[in-house]
Every structure is written in C-alpha cells, then in structure tokens.
Design a protein around this motif. Structure first.
Motif, PDB file in Angstrom:
ATOM      1  N   GLU A 211       6.326  -8.181   6.213  1.00 43.89           N
ATOM      2  CA  GLU A 211       7.264  -8.547   7.264  1.00 43.89           C
ATOM      3  C   GLU A 211       8.035  -9.819   6.912  1.00 43.89           C
ATOM      4  O   GLU A 211       9.201  -9.975   7.269  1.00 43.89           O
ATOM      5  N   SER A 212       7.363 -10.714   6.150  1.00 45.25           N
ATOM      6  CA  SER A 212       7.976 -11.999   5.800  1.00 45.25           C
ATOM      7  C   SER A 212       9.092 -11.856   4.756  1.00 45.25           C
ATOM      8  O   SER A 212       9.858 -12.799   4.545  1.00 45.25           O
ATOM      9  N   GLU A 213       9.179 -10.698   4.078  1.00 48.98           N
ATOM     10  CA  GLU A 213      10.274 -10.487   3.111  1.00 48.98           C
ATOM     11  C   GLU A 213      11.570 -10.203   3.876  1.00 48.98           C
ATOM     12  O   GLU A 213      11.565  -9.423   4.829  1.00 48.98           O
ATOM     13  N   THR A 214      12.665 -10.830   3.409  1.00 50.31           N
ATOM     14  CA  THR A 214      13.941 -10.514   4.052  1.00 50.31           C
ATOM     15  C   THR A 214      14.508  -9.255   3.399  1.00 50.31           C
ATOM     16  O   THR A 214      14.689  -9.205   2.206  1.00 50.31           O
ATOM     17  N   VAL A 215      14.714  -8.241   4.207  1.00 52.00           N
ATOM     18  CA  VAL A 215      15.287  -6.991   3.714  1.00 52.00           C
ATOM     19  C   VAL A 215      16.397  -6.605   4.666  1.00 52.00           C
ATOM     20  O   VAL A 215      16.151  -6.385   5.843  1.00 52.00           O
ATOM     21  N   LYS A 216      17.613  -6.597   4.169  1.00 50.29           N
ATOM     22  CA  LYS A 216      18.686  -6.187   5.082  1.00 50.29           C
ATOM     23  C   LYS A 216      19.465  -5.024   4.473  1.00 50.29           C
ATOM     24  O   LYS A 216      20.518  -5.196   3.883  1.00 50.29           O
ATOM     25  N   LEU A 217      18.871  -3.839   4.589  1.00 53.92           N
ATOM     26  CA  LEU A 217      19.491  -2.643   4.037  1.00 53.92           C
ATOM     27  C   LEU A 217      19.695  -1.624   5.139  1.00 53.92           C
ATOM     28  O   LEU A 217      18.767  -0.908   5.498  1.00 53.92           O
TER      29      LEU A 217
ATOM     30  N   VAL B 154       7.795  -3.927  -2.335  1.00 56.77           N
ATOM     31  CA  VAL B 154       7.715  -5.328  -2.746  1.00 56.77           C
ATOM     32  C   VAL B 154       6.240  -5.718  -2.705  1.00 56.77           C
ATOM     33  O   VAL B 154       5.592  -5.587  -1.665  1.00 56.77           O
ATOM     34  N   THR B 155       5.701  -6.166  -3.837  1.00 54.15           N
ATOM     35  CA  THR B 155       4.268  -6.459  -3.891  1.00 54.15           C
ATOM     36  C   THR B 155       3.932  -7.673  -3.030  1.00 54.15           C
ATOM     37  O   THR B 155       4.752  -8.586  -2.892  1.00 54.15           O
ATOM     38  N   PRO B 156       2.714  -7.704  -2.478  1.00 54.74           N
ATOM     39  CA  PRO B 156       2.255  -8.923  -1.807  1.00 54.74           C
ATOM     40  C   PRO B 156       1.835  -9.929  -2.885  1.00 54.74           C
ATOM     41  O   PRO B 156       1.779  -9.571  -4.063  1.00 54.74           O
ATOM     42  N   PRO B 157       1.527 -11.179  -2.518  1.00 58.29           N
ATOM     43  CA  PRO B 157       1.082 -12.172  -3.506  1.00 58.29           C
ATOM     44  C   PRO B 157      -0.145 -11.669  -4.282  1.00 58.29           C
ATOM     45  O   PRO B 157      -0.974 -10.938  -3.740  1.00 58.29           O
ATOM     46  N   ASN B 158      -0.249 -12.076  -5.545  1.00 67.22           N
ATOM     47  CA  ASN B 158      -1.273 -11.568  -6.447  1.00 67.22           C
ATOM     48  C   ASN B 158      -2.622 -12.278  -6.268  1.00 67.22           C
ATOM     49  O   ASN B 158      -3.205 -12.769  -7.240  1.00 67.22           O
ATOM     50  N   VAL B 159      -3.094 -12.352  -5.049  1.00 73.97           N
ATOM     51  CA  VAL B 159      -4.423 -12.922  -4.773  1.00 73.97           C
ATOM     52  C   VAL B 159      -5.136 -12.016  -3.790  1.00 73.97           C
ATOM     53  O   VAL B 159      -4.502 -11.208  -3.101  1.00 73.97           O
TER      54      VAL B 159
ATOM     55  N   ARG C 134       6.010  -2.267   7.265  1.00 78.66           N
ATOM     56  CA  ARG C 134       6.365  -3.697   7.282  1.00 78.66           C
ATOM     57  C   ARG C 134       5.156  -4.479   7.770  1.00 78.66           C
ATOM     58  O   ARG C 134       5.184  -5.084   8.849  1.00 78.66           O
ATOM     59  N   PRO C 135       4.045  -4.440   6.995  1.00 80.32           N
ATOM     60  CA  PRO C 135       2.799  -5.083   7.428  1.00 80.32           C
ATOM     61  C   PRO C 135       2.940  -6.608   7.493  1.00 80.32           C
ATOM     62  O   PRO C 135       3.762  -7.176   6.766  1.00 80.32           O
ATOM     63  N   ASN C 136       2.118  -7.246   8.347  1.00 81.63           N
ATOM     64  CA  ASN C 136       2.278  -8.699   8.476  1.00 81.63           C
ATOM     65  C   ASN C 136       1.321  -9.515   7.608  1.00 81.63           C
ATOM     66  O   ASN C 136       1.397 -10.722   7.596  1.00 81.63           O
ATOM     67  N   ASN C 137       0.426  -8.837   6.852  1.00 81.61           N
ATOM     68  CA  ASN C 137      -0.357  -9.549   5.834  1.00 81.61           C
ATOM     69  C   ASN C 137      -0.869  -8.543   4.797  1.00 81.61           C
ATOM     70  O   ASN C 137      -0.653  -7.336   4.938  1.00 81.61           O
ATOM     71  N   SER C 138      -1.521  -9.037   3.754  1.00 78.86           N
ATOM     72  CA  SER C 138      -1.921  -8.169   2.641  1.00 78.86           C
ATOM     73  C   SER C 138      -2.955  -7.125   3.060  1.00 78.86           C
ATOM     74  O   SER C 138      -2.943  -5.988   2.577  1.00 78.86           O
TER      75      SER C 138
ATOM     76  N   TYR D 199      -1.164  -4.441   4.664  1.00 81.14           N
ATOM     77  CA  TYR D 199      -0.407  -3.749   3.613  1.00 81.14           C
ATOM     78  C   TYR D 199      -1.299  -2.672   2.990  1.00 81.14           C
ATOM     79  O   TYR D 199      -0.901  -1.505   2.849  1.00 81.14           O
ATOM     80  N   ALA D 200      -2.528  -3.060   2.625  1.00 81.03           N
ATOM     81  CA  ALA D 200      -3.463  -2.101   2.014  1.00 81.03           C
ATOM     82  C   ALA D 200      -3.748  -0.951   2.976  1.00 81.03           C
ATOM     83  O   ALA D 200      -3.747   0.219   2.593  1.00 81.03           O
ATOM     84  N   ALA D 201      -3.974  -1.290   4.241  1.00 82.34           N
ATOM     85  CA  ALA D 201      -4.336  -0.270   5.234  1.00 82.34           C
ATOM     86  C   ALA D 201      -3.206   0.741   5.445  1.00 82.34           C
ATOM     87  O   ALA D 201      -3.457   1.905   5.738  1.00 82.34           O
ATOM     88  N   GLN D 202      -1.948   0.304   5.264  1.00 85.77           N
ATOM     89  CA  GLN D 202      -0.804   1.178   5.567  1.00 85.77           C
ATOM     90  C   GLN D 202      -0.204   1.850   4.335  1.00 85.77           C
ATOM     91  O   GLN D 202       0.596   2.777   4.458  1.00 85.77           O
ATOM     92  N   LEU D 203      -0.581   1.363   3.126  1.00 86.24           N
ATOM     93  CA  LEU D 203       0.120   1.783   1.905  1.00 86.24           C
ATOM     94  C   LEU D 203       0.144   3.296   1.682  1.00 86.24           C
ATOM     95  O   LEU D 203       1.208   3.890   1.490  1.00 86.24           O
ATOM     96  N   TYR D 204      -1.024   3.948   1.703  1.00 86.08           N
ATOM     97  CA  TYR D 204      -1.055   5.366   1.338  1.00 86.08           C
ATOM     98  C   TYR D 204      -0.362   6.240   2.389  1.00 86.08           C
ATOM     99  O   TYR D 204       0.321   7.199   2.031  1.00 86.08           O
ATOM    100  N   ALA D 205      -0.509   5.890   3.656  1.00 80.35           N
ATOM    101  CA  ALA D 205       0.202   6.651   4.697  1.00 80.35           C
ATOM    102  C   ALA D 205       1.712   6.488   4.510  1.00 80.35           C
ATOM    103  O   ALA D 205       2.481   7.435   4.707  1.00 80.35           O
TER     104      ALA D 205
END
Ligand code: TXA
Ligand code: MG
Length: 334
Positions: free
Chosen positions: A271-277, A314-319, A285-289, A292-298
């Motif tokens: 959600e924190s990524e700016t996307v204006k398309l 867009v990948t989340p931070p690599n941690v 548009r998950p609000n944390n990593s 993101y994992a929970a929603q990815l496959y669906a």
C-alpha cells in the motif's frame, strides 16, 4: 470430484482407508496420504503430475517422538521443534525405516513438519486413534506440479477437483493465514542450512540455532537433480507473465517505457508504494509483508481468472518474510 467437508473425523477415516485428503495448513493447502498406504502415496504423485523423485513433506503431531521417523535427531532439530512447532517450519533429518523410500524420493533423509492448523492437528490425532500408531501424513502442496499453491479449499477444487476420486476428501479449514510454504531447513548437529525460505524467517531461526548460508541455493536449473522441488527456477507460476520490480523501481516508468497494455495489467504492491496507473487492475495492495504473503497466491490466481496478460509485482523489503516472498516472485517470473 472429491467430497468437501469441515469434519476432521471424516478426513481421518478417509486417510485411514487409503484415500487422499486435501488438508488446510497455515501455509498452503496440502494433498495428503497416510504414509502407511503405498497406493495412496503413489496417487499423490499422479494427481499432482509430480515426478517421483521429488520428496514429500511428512506431517506429524507437534509432540511426536521424532526418533520414530529418524535414525538420529540432531540437537538443532530438537531445539527448533521446541521453539516453532506447530508452525511453518520443516526439518530435514536422517530417515528411519518407518518412512518408506517412496515418500522421500529415495533419499535417506525425511522432511518433517507439524502444521499450525487446528483442523490438520485434529486429523492427525484422530488418525492416530484409529490406527493405534503414530500418525504421519505425506502432503505436498495441493496444486498441479509447477503451478501456484492453493490457499483455500476452492483453489484445491479448481486445480485438482477433476483429478480426485469421489471418495477423496477436501477438508475446508478456511484461508491459509501465512499464505506461502514453510521454511525448509537441513538440520546438522552444530548448525542448519535453509533449503527454502518461508514463514519462519532466518532472523527467527538465528535466535535458536546457527544458520549457515546454503550451498544448495545453486540447484535451480531444471536439469539438475533437485533436493527441493520449489528450487526449480520456474515454479509457483501463473499463466500471466510476472514482472518483478524492486521497491525503488517505478511502475509508472515501466508502463510508459514498455508500452504495457494497462487493460491487461495487474499490480501487486504494498500500500505504501505509489502506483498511479489508471486502467490497470489492483490485484493486491497489502499493508505489510505478512499481508503480502497471505494475499500473494490468490492475487496470482485472480490475474489468470481475469485473463490478464501481465502482472507487475513490487517486492517488499528483503527482510523477514519478505525474503520468501521475493524467492516465490522470482520463480513465478522465470
Ligand atoms: O508449507 C509447506 O511446506 C506445504 C504444506 C502443505 O505443508 N508443503 C509443501 O510441499 O510446500 P511441496 O511438496 O510443495 O514442497 C515440499 C518441498 C519440496 O521442494 C521437496 O523437494 C522438499 O520439500 N523436500 C521434501 N523432502 C525433502 C528431503 N528429504 N530433503 C530435502 N528437501 C525435501
Ligand atoms: Mg509445492
């Protein structure tokens, strides 16, 4: 077509009778067989279209005596069980004769996990009651080999329903909470090696044991003999083309530079990524990593359902769990 149920005892009875049962776990749904039924284990490979040399994870109760399944239980394994079971962590240790070679793809190690799902744990307890022996359920993810793993009973039905028998069962336990597969670690006496990143992060593991960088990471080409099937370069793949962007890369630049057709473009980004398309579909548009994992496959499945040609993720931070998300995205993209 399999029967869909919410009853753990119906599921356990089917497993005891040598049928296949799709089971909910906190990571993804698995396609289970009792390891005591050789024909059922063989059917797991057939239904999934999975090569026989790809070993299956064996699911056991959280307080199982691991020495039943293993010739030797390294101290690292004991410590990790104590810290993380039941949970999204799979331990690879030397196998005993109680685990058939057909389950481990002929390898002399076995991958053991106790899933953190009340439904699954109830099935294990009930199966053990029915048979009077420790319960062990071999279960790969309940999808066709190479495709996106299921995180709901509906996904299982869509992907494998027509390949299952009427007396097979799909146990519906609701959506999987973690959403990506378990972390797999090879356990040695002094240290462990991460074979597949997942729900338990490297930071989590390092609190308990010494984590040595994996020498198996290079096993990613399809002609190599894979120890971890998810390590094949192309895996977890939807039909849509997946483009992976680093957080600092802009989706907006991509759209203008490559003339991407916005009508057939889906986006997965924090959600924190700016996307204006305008015109592109927001798949997630998950609000944390973790979300993101929970929603990815669906989200990847939705792209195919909508007939989208391209997914930009867009990948989340690599941690933390971000490491596992990036791993899956890169495989989905290749
Ligand atoms: O979260 C999960 O792990 C899910 C749920 C259902 O438990 N299961 C799962 O299974 O992802 P599957 O088959 O899709 O992936 C299991 C991975 C495979 O990549 C396999 O190669 C690896 O575990 N594996 C199994 N036994 C192994 C062994 N003895 N040594 C190394 N890797 C092993
Ligand atoms: Mg899988």
């Amino acid at each position: 077509m399999a029967e869909v149920t919410q009853s753990a005892s119906v599921a356990a009875a089917a497993l005891a009778a040598g049928q296949l049962v799709a089971l909910p776990t906190e990571t993804v749904y698995g396609l289970g067989a009792s390891i005591d039924h050789a024909k059922a284990v063989e059917r797991v490979f057939q239904v999934k279209n999975r090569p026989n040399e790809h070993p299956l994870i064996v699911h056991v109760e959280a307080d199982a005596d691991l020495s039943h399944w293993a010739t030797r239980v390294p101290a690292t394994a004991t410590a990790l069980v104590e810290a993380f079971w039941p949970g999204p962590l799979t331990l690879v240790i030397p196998k005993s004769d109680n685990v058939p070679g057909s389950v481990t793809g002929g390898q002399n190690t076995v991958a053991l996990r106790s899933p953190d799902s009340p439904h699954f744990l109830e099935v294990l307890a009930e199966l053990s009651r029915l048979t009077g022996a420790p319960a062990a359920i071999a279960a790969p993810s309940a999808n066709l080999f190479g495709q996106v793993s299921p995180t709901t009973a509906e996904h299982v039905q869509d992907g494998l329903g027509s390949r299952l028998d009427p007396s097979d069962i799909i146990l519906d336990g609701g959506p999987s909470e973690v959403g990506i597969e378990s972390t797999i670690v090879l356990c040695r006496d002094q240290d462990v090696e991460v074979l597949r990143p997942g729900g338990i992060t490297e930071e989590d593991l390092a609190q308990i044991v010494t984590v040595t960088p994996s020498v198996h990471e290079s096993v990613t080409s399809s002609d190599a003999q894979p120890r971890v099937s998810g390590s094949l370069e192309s895996h977890y793949s939807p039909a849509a083309q997946v483009i992976v962007l680093e957080p600092e890369e802009s989706i907006d630049d991509l759209a203008t530079s490559q003339e991407v057709d916005l009508e057939s473009l889906g986006i997965i980004a924090l959600e924190s990524e700016t996307v204006k398309l305008g015109g592109a579909t927001e798949l997630a548009r998950p609000n944390n990593s973790e979300a993101y994992a929970a929603q990815l496959y669906a989200a990847l499945r939705k792209a195919d359902d909508l007939g989208l040609r391209t997914v930009v993720a867009v990948t989340p931070p690599n941690v933390g769990i971000g490491v596992a998300i990036r791993d899956r995205l890169k495989r989905a993209a290749s």
